[in-house]
Motif scaffolding. Structure first.
Motif, PDB file in Angstrom:
ATOM      1  N   GLY A   1      60.233  29.587  36.120  1.00  0.00           N
ATOM      2  CA  GLY A   1      59.645  29.946  37.406  1.00  0.00           C
ATOM      3  C   GLY A   1      59.286  31.411  37.490  1.00  0.00           C
ATOM      4  N   ILE A   2      60.163  32.281  36.978  1.00  0.00           N
ATOM      5  CA  ILE A   2      59.909  33.726  37.035  1.00  0.00           C
ATOM      6  C   ILE A   2      58.732  34.108  36.149  1.00  0.00           C
ATOM      7  N   VAL A   3      58.695  33.560  34.940  1.00  0.00           N
ATOM      8  CA  VAL A   3      57.590  33.875  34.028  1.00  0.00           C
ATOM      9  C   VAL A   3      56.259  33.401  34.611  1.00  0.00           C
ATOM     10  N   LEU A   4      56.269  32.210  35.207  1.00  0.00           N
ATOM     11  CA  LEU A   4      55.046  31.687  35.825  1.00  0.00           C
ATOM     12  C   LEU A   4      54.608  32.581  36.978  1.00  0.00           C
ATOM     13  N   TRP A   5      55.564  33.079  37.748  1.00  0.00           N
ATOM     14  CA  TRP A   5      55.255  33.983  38.861  1.00  0.00           C
ATOM     15  C   TRP A   5      54.644  35.288  38.346  1.00  0.00           C
ATOM     16  N   ILE A   6      55.239  35.864  37.291  1.00  0.00           N
ATOM     17  CA  ILE A   6      54.721  37.118  36.740  1.00  0.00           C
ATOM     18  C   ILE A   6      53.294  36.933  36.238  1.00  0.00           C
ATOM     19  N   ALA A   7      53.060  35.843  35.516  1.00  0.00           N
ATOM     20  CA  ALA A   7      51.710  35.574  35.015  1.00  0.00           C
ATOM     21  C   ALA A   7      50.722  35.401  36.162  1.00  0.00           C
ATOM     22  N   LEU A   8      51.147  34.690  37.200  1.00  0.00           N
ATOM     23  CA  LEU A   8      50.272  34.476  38.350  1.00  0.00           C
ATOM     24  C   LEU A   8      49.944  35.795  39.037  1.00  0.00           C
ATOM     25  N   MET A   9      50.928  36.683  39.151  1.00  0.00           N
ATOM     26  CA  MET A   9      50.687  37.983  39.792  1.00  0.00           C
ATOM     27  C   MET A   9      49.674  38.808  39.004  1.00  0.00           C
ATOM     28  N   TYR A  10      49.824  38.825  37.685  1.00  0.00           N
ATOM     29  CA  TYR A  10      48.861  39.555  36.860  1.00  0.00           C
ATOM     30  C   TYR A  10      47.452  39.010  37.076  1.00  0.00           C
ATOM     31  N   MET A  11      47.330  37.704  37.105  1.00  0.00           N
ATOM     32  CA  MET A  11      46.004  37.107  37.235  1.00  0.00           C
ATOM     33  C   MET A  11      45.406  37.383  38.611  1.00  0.00           C
ATOM     34  N   VAL A  12      46.219  37.288  39.661  1.00  0.00           N
ATOM     35  CA  VAL A  12      45.719  37.546  41.017  1.00  0.00           C
ATOM     36  C   VAL A  12      45.298  39.000  41.168  1.00  0.00           C
ATOM     37  N   ILE A  13      46.126  39.917  40.669  1.00  0.00           N
ATOM     38  CA  ILE A  13      45.790  41.339  40.762  1.00  0.00           C
ATOM     39  C   ILE A  13      44.507  41.636  39.984  1.00  0.00           C
ATOM     40  N   ASN A  14      44.382  41.064  38.784  1.00  0.00           N
ATOM     41  CA  ASN A  14      43.160  41.282  37.995  1.00  0.00           C
ATOM     42  C   ASN A  14      41.936  40.728  38.705  1.00  0.00           C
ATOM     43  N   LEU A  15      42.090  39.571  39.360  1.00  0.00           N
ATOM     44  CA  LEU A  15      40.983  38.987  40.099  1.00  0.00           C
ATOM     45  C   LEU A  15      40.571  39.885  41.263  1.00  0.00           C
ATOM     46  N   ILE A  16      41.547  40.411  41.983  1.00  0.00           N
ATOM     47  CA  ILE A  16      41.249  41.321  43.101  1.00  0.00           C
ATOM     48  C   ILE A  16      40.541  42.570  42.608  1.00  0.00           C
ATOM     49  N   VAL A  17      41.010  43.113  41.484  1.00  0.00           N
ATOM     50  CA  VAL A  17      40.376  44.310  40.914  1.00  0.00           C
ATOM     51  C   VAL A  17      38.936  44.010  40.514  1.00  0.00           C
ATOM     52  N   ASP A  18      38.719  42.865  39.863  1.00  0.00           N
ATOM     53  CA  ASP A  18      37.355  42.494  39.446  1.00  0.00           C
ATOM     54  C   ASP A  18      36.429  42.335  40.653  1.00  0.00           C
ATOM     55  N   LEU A  19      36.937  41.690  41.714  1.00  0.00           N
ATOM     56  CA  LEU A  19      36.117  41.502  42.911  1.00  0.00           C
ATOM     57  C   LEU A  19      35.818  42.825  43.603  1.00  0.00           C
ATOM     58  N   SER A  20      36.732  43.777  43.503  1.00  0.00           N
ATOM     59  CA  SER A  20      36.519  45.074  44.164  1.00  0.00           C
ATOM     60  C   SER A  20      35.424  45.900  43.494  1.00  0.00           C
ATOM     61  N   TYR A  21      35.110  45.599  42.217  1.00  0.00           N
ATOM     62  CA  TYR A  21      34.081  46.363  41.524  1.00  0.00           C
ATOM     63  C   TYR A  21      32.743  46.306  42.255  1.00  0.00           C
ATOM     64  N   ASN A  22      32.396  45.123  42.765  1.00  0.00           N
ATOM     65  CA  ASN A  22      31.099  44.980  43.437  1.00  0.00           C
ATOM     66  C   ASN A  22      30.996  45.855  44.679  1.00  0.00           C
ATOM     67  N   TYR A  23      32.134  46.118  45.300  1.00  0.00           N
ATOM     68  CA  TYR A  23      32.122  46.945  46.504  1.00  0.00           C
ATOM     69  C   TYR A  23      32.207  48.439  46.178  1.00  0.00           C
ATOM     70  N   LEU A  24      32.732  48.758  45.013  1.00  0.00           N
ATOM     71  CA  LEU A  24      32.917  50.169  44.660  1.00  0.00           C
ATOM     72  C   LEU A  24      31.764  50.731  43.844  1.00  0.00           C
ATOM     73  N   ASP A  25      31.038  49.891  43.127  1.00  0.00           N
ATOM     74  CA  ASP A  25      29.963  50.363  42.266  1.00  0.00           C
ATOM     75  C   ASP A  25      28.630  49.766  42.728  1.00  0.00           C
ATOM     76  N   PRO A  26      27.754  50.572  43.333  1.00  0.00           N
ATOM     77  CA  PRO A  26      26.465  50.051  43.788  1.00  0.00           C
ATOM     78  C   PRO A  26      25.613  49.459  42.657  1.00  0.00           C
ATOM     79  N   ARG A  27      25.800  49.943  41.436  1.00  0.00           N
ATOM     80  CA  ARG A  27      25.016  49.434  40.317  1.00  0.00           C
ATOM     81  C   ARG A  27      25.317  47.969  40.067  1.00  0.00           C
TER      82      ARG A  27
END
Length: 301
Positions: free
Chosen positions: A269-295
């Motif tokens: 359960g803990i390992v699955l949670w850690i993996a899920l957190m990494y993936m969610v954070i990476n997804l949020i970071v990827d989505l934020s690129y469109n708002y931070l970079d006009p290009r």
């Protein structure tokens, strides 16, 4: 989903292939007591451990997809319930460490880049090099020795979520993270300062403050946000060593305890949670690129 599936399968393999009998460990814990074979076999049948390995994994996966991560024999409650109880402590520690890191690393890294090869730059580089080289556990023990034992400002033994217990573990993580992030901020800002558009801005008579805040920093944000997201995702998974040193009741502390007691349901359960957190954070970071970079917004159109 494929990443989560692969991580869960590898973790399941590692837990099951570890030496020792997990069923005997669940019954006896770390105590050297006599356990009857009948008890062991009964619990093994109850947990489905008498089935072939692949069927054990598929049974666990089927329950996990329904939100049931199993029952922890270490804490005598459902795994998901224990994870939710430890999560607030981990979030608080991660947030406090990240805030401290940002308050120190961002201004120090920017100013160090602007004053390249100056006295402040050499001082920051030297201190950050020491910070990067110091292990978390050593830093934590030194802070405990100085501020807990010698000065008596903070409690030596934690065990609960409280402001007094938070300061030293947050400082331990924050100092080490700040050392790494300062160097990254400095390198990223320096790279942008050497770009052609900065030379062009200077020839047009723009002030150095305008170039730094309006031109350089927006372009330096993307790699820094990526690194920040990875750092925060790591902390949400639980800073195991620091939590053990300070007895902070977070996911890292829980992970170490579950491994010691061979509580494979809780480990999964803990390992699955850690993996899920990494993936969610990476997804949020990827989505934020469109708002931070006009290009990127223009390319999307």
């Amino acid at each position: 989903m494929l990443v989560l599936l692969g991580i869960s399968f590898i973790t399941f393999c590692l837990v099951m292939l570890a030496p020792g009998d997990p069923v005997r460990q669940m019954i006896a814990g770390n105590e050297d007591i006599v356990v009857s074979q009948l008890e062991i076999e009964a619990l093994r049948r109850e947990l489905g451990l008498d089935k072939p390995f692949i069927f054990q994994y598929l049974d666990w996966l089927g329950r996990a997809l329904q939100g049931n991560l199993g029952f922890s024999y270490m804490v005598k409650k459902p795994v998901i319930e224990e994870l939710m109880e430890c999560l607030p402590a981990t979030v608080i520690l991660a947030a406090a460490s990240t805030v401290f890191m940002l308050l120190v690393a961002v201004p120090a890294g920017i100013y160090s880049a602007v004053k390249q090869n100056g006295v402040f730059d050499y001082l920051v580089r030297g201190i950050s090099f020491i910070g990067v080289s110091v292990p978390n556990f050593w830093m934590g023990l030194m802070l405990l020795w100085i501020f807990g034992l010698k000065l008596g400002l903070f409690p030596i033994v934690g065990g609960r979520v409280a402001a007094a217990n938070l300061v030293l573990p947050a400082l331990t993580l924050g100092i080490v993270m700040a050392a790494k992030y300062t160097r990254q901020v400095r390198a990223t800002v320096l790279e942008e300062l050497n770009q052609d558009y900065v030379v062009g801005a200077r020839t047009r008579g723009m002030s150095e403050s305008h170039i730094l805040w309006k031109e350089v920093l927006p372009n330096a944000m993307l790699p820094l946000i990526t690194l920040l997201g990875l750092s925060f995702g790591n902390l949400l998974g639980g800073a195991a060593v620091v939590e053990i040193v300070f007895s902070w009741p977070g996911l890292g502390y829980l992970a170490v305890e579950s491994i010691i007691y061979r509580d494979f349901q809780l480990v999964q359960g803990i390992v699955l949670w850690i993996a899920l957190m990494y993936m969610v954070i990476n997804l949020i970071v990827d989505l934020s690129y469109n708002y931070l970079d006009p290009r990127l917004r223009k390319a999307g159109k």
